[in-house]
Design a protein around this motif. Structure first.
Motif, PDB file in Angstrom:
ATOM      1  N   GLN A  38      -7.211   2.889 -14.126  1.00  0.00           N
ATOM      2  CA  GLN A  38      -7.021   4.152 -14.364  1.00  0.00           C
ATOM      3  C   GLN A  38      -6.949   4.933 -13.089  1.00  0.00           C
ATOM      4  OE1 GLN A  38      -8.591   5.828 -17.969  1.00  0.00           O
ATOM      5  NE2 GLN A  38      -7.225   7.596 -17.844  1.00  0.00           N
ATOM      6  N   HIS A  39      -5.934   5.671 -12.812  1.00  0.00           N
ATOM      7  CA  HIS A  39      -6.186   6.604 -11.489  1.00  0.00           C
ATOM      8  C   HIS A  39      -6.205   8.107 -12.524  1.00  0.00           C
ATOM      9  CE1 HIS A  39      -5.021   8.858  -7.984  1.00  0.00           C
ATOM     10  NE2 HIS A  39      -5.270   7.688  -7.403  1.00  0.00           N
TER      11      HIS A  39
ATOM     12  N   ARG B  21       0.911  -1.144   0.142  1.00  0.00           N
ATOM     13  CA  ARG B  21       0.126   0.004  -0.027  1.00  0.00           C
ATOM     14  C   ARG B  21       0.740   1.117   0.080  1.00  0.00           C
ATOM     15  NH1 ARG B  21      -5.018   0.706   0.102  1.00  0.00           N
ATOM     16  NH2 ARG B  21      -5.524  -1.426   0.709  1.00  0.00           N
ATOM     17  N   GLU B  22       1.941   1.289   0.888  1.00  0.00           N
ATOM     18  CA  GLU B  22       2.912   2.346   0.925  1.00  0.00           C
ATOM     19  C   GLU B  22       3.576   2.602  -0.556  1.00  0.00           C
ATOM     20  OE1 GLU B  22       4.855   5.826   2.363  1.00  0.00           O
ATOM     21  OE2 GLU B  22       2.928   4.773   2.826  1.00  0.00           O
TER      22      GLU B  22
ATOM     23  N   GLU C 259      -8.477  -0.595  -6.590  1.00  0.00           N
ATOM     24  CA  GLU C 259      -9.768   0.182  -6.248  1.00  0.00           C
ATOM     25  C   GLU C 259      -9.364   1.187  -4.943  1.00  0.00           C
ATOM     26  OE1 GLU C 259     -13.182  -1.818  -9.006  1.00  0.00           O
ATOM     27  OE2 GLU C 259     -12.745  -2.654  -6.889  1.00  0.00           O
ATOM     28  N   SER C 260      -9.065   0.274  -3.873  1.00  0.00           N
ATOM     29  CA  SER C 260      -8.887   1.172  -2.643  1.00  0.00           C
ATOM     30  C   SER C 260      -7.787   2.182  -2.649  1.00  0.00           C
ATOM     31  CB  SER C 260      -8.339   0.255  -1.582  1.00  0.00           C
ATOM     32  OG  SER C 260      -7.142  -0.480  -1.670  1.00  0.00           O
ATOM     33  N   MET C 261      -6.940   2.201  -3.826  1.00  0.00           N
ATOM     34  CA  MET C 261      -5.989   3.016  -4.083  1.00  0.00           C
ATOM     35  C   MET C 261      -6.370   4.444  -5.045  1.00  0.00           C
ATOM     36  SD  MET C 261      -3.572   2.044  -1.756  1.00  0.00           S
ATOM     37  CE  MET C 261      -2.296   3.117  -2.126  1.00  0.00           C
TER      38      MET C 261
ATOM     39  N   GLY D 203      -1.711  -1.925 -15.976  1.00  0.00           N
ATOM     40  CA  GLY D 203      -2.275  -3.056 -16.460  1.00  0.00           C
ATOM     41  C   GLY D 203      -2.225  -4.126 -15.158  1.00  0.00           C
ATOM     42  N   ALA D 204      -3.093  -4.297 -14.205  1.00  0.00           N
ATOM     43  CA  ALA D 204      -3.377  -4.869 -12.723  1.00  0.00           C
ATOM     44  C   ALA D 204      -3.643  -6.252 -13.155  1.00  0.00           C
ATOM     45  CB  ALA D 204      -4.177  -4.109 -12.021  1.00  0.00           C
ATOM     46  N   GLN D 205      -2.990  -7.131 -12.277  1.00  0.00           N
ATOM     47  CA  GLN D 205      -3.494  -8.510 -12.273  1.00  0.00           C
ATOM     48  C   GLN D 205      -5.022  -8.550 -11.708  1.00  0.00           C
ATOM     49  OE1 GLN D 205      -0.740 -11.260 -10.079  1.00  0.00           O
ATOM     50  NE2 GLN D 205       0.682 -10.914 -11.735  1.00  0.00           N
TER      51      GLN D 205
END
Length: 159
Positions: A149-150, A95-96, A127-129, A117-119
């Motif tokens: 995407q962010h 997370r960090e 999503e939590s990020m 490109g996320a596993q």
């Protein structure tokens, strides 16, 4: 350029041979051996990237590369090869690591949203990020992935 907390962001051009060896070793240990996925890890993008490393007592425990717009996505910056050493999992280090990558990309390329490109198994984590799914699932090296995407610093998602 390691700070007192153990974190560093460096362009490829200043990484030492030992740094490159350590990051390739960690990436291979997890992405090739642990995930039983035969693929060519050196993909020609490392040279364009900034490499975020976290070391404790000289041991590389977390790593990711941050890529500028155009490598590999035309209008988006990117983060990839996001990895935490198995010995450090469960400590919130991932997370960090991702938080620092988001912060770095948005500060360095503020006009660009971040595309990854996320596993697929990590969808909830990303999503939590702050990432949102923007593709149908696809296979990459035999593993289900999603583009996520962010938004950029102004909150705009570039499609």
């Amino acid at each position: 350029m390691l700070d007192e907390s153990g974190w560093s962001f460096q362009p490829f051009s200043v990484l030492s041979g030992a740094d490159v060896y350590d990051l390739l070793q960690l990436r291979s240990a997890v992405f090739v051996v642990e995930q039983d996925c035969v693929y060519l890890d050196p993909d020609g993008l490392d040279q364009a990237g900034w490499h975020c490393c976290y070391r404790k007592d000289g041991h590389l425990l977390a790593y990711q590369r941050c890529l500028p717009p155009g490598t590999p996505y035309d209008e988006h910056s990117s983060m990839g090869r996001i990895i935490v050493d198995p010995s450090a999992r469960g400590s919130q280090l991932g997370r960090e690591l991702v938080r620092r990558g988001i912060e770095f990309n948005l500060a360095t390329w503020p006009e660009s949203s971040i595309l990854i490109g996320a596993q697929a198994q990590l969808q909830r984590f990303y999503e939590s990020m702050g990432f949102v799914v923007c593709s149908e699932p696809y296979l990459e090296d035999g593993i289900p992935h999603l583009h996520m995407q962010h938004p950029n610093a102004e909150g705009v998602v570039n499609d």
